[in-house]
Design an enzyme around this catalytic site. Structure first.
Site, PDB file in Angstrom:
ATOM      1  CB  CYS A  37       4.580   3.150   4.064  1.00  0.00           C
ATOM      2  SG  CYS A  37       3.992   4.832   3.828  1.00  0.00           S
ATOM      3  N   GLY A  38       3.007   3.157   1.247  1.00  0.00           N
ATOM      4  CA  GLY A  38       3.070   3.622  -0.129  1.00  0.00           C
ATOM      5  C   GLY A  38       4.278   4.519  -0.387  1.00  0.00           C
TER       6      GLY A  38
END
Length: 164
Positions: A37-38
């Site tokens: 995930c970012g």
């Protein structure tokens, strides 16, 4: 409503526990996490909090979740290896769970009822949503995913519990 700390948790290693067995004595930050995930770099901040404050009765507990963009696709061994090798994670982790929908983990059924600072409760918005629990398992604060672990509001809420 069942005390959150009494609810069962399967650890990432497949062992049966309760949230209370994984929690800190005074404060616990429960976070749904993901490896791709970012927001995954938040692992570093979560680990820093855990390392710094665990001696004062604080723990982070991670709950891997694959519900947001398939960003936690691996099995337990892959998740453990990634967290250890990439971020040096030492805080306890559960087995992968659902945090929304009909298969929502019982812990997240209760956590979703807690409002954030704006009074909004409900669905978990994304990976890295954070819930601060006191020693009795009461949700003291809810921080949305983009709130960094080192944010002043997170730190202040934790310190309030640790100095009470």
């Amino acid at each position: 409503m069942t005390n959150l700390l009494e609810l069962p948790v399967s650890t990432l290693a497949g062992e049966a526990a309760t949230l209370g067995a994984l929690a800190g004595e005074r404060a616990t930050l429960v976070v749904n996490v993901a490896s791709k995930c970012g927001l995954t770099p938040q692992y570093a901040g979560l680990e820093a909090l855990h390392e710094e404050l665990s001696g004062r009765g604080f723990h982070v507990v991670g709950f891997p979740c694959n519900q947001f963009g398939g960003q936690e696709p691996g099995g337990p061994e892959q998740i453990a290896q990634f967290c250890s090798a990439t971020y040096g994670v030492t805080f306890p982790m559960s087995a992968k769970v659902d945090v929304n929908g009909p298969g929502r983990d019982p812990i997240y059924r209760q956590l979703a009822e807690a409002p954030d600072a704006d009074g909004e409760a409900g669905e978990i918005q994304w990976n890295f949503e954070k819930f601060l629990l006191d020693s009795a398992g009461t949700v003291i604060a809810r921080f949305r995913p983009r709130t960094e672990p080192a944010d002043a509001a997170v730190r202040a809420a934790i310190e309030t519990l640790l100095t009470a």
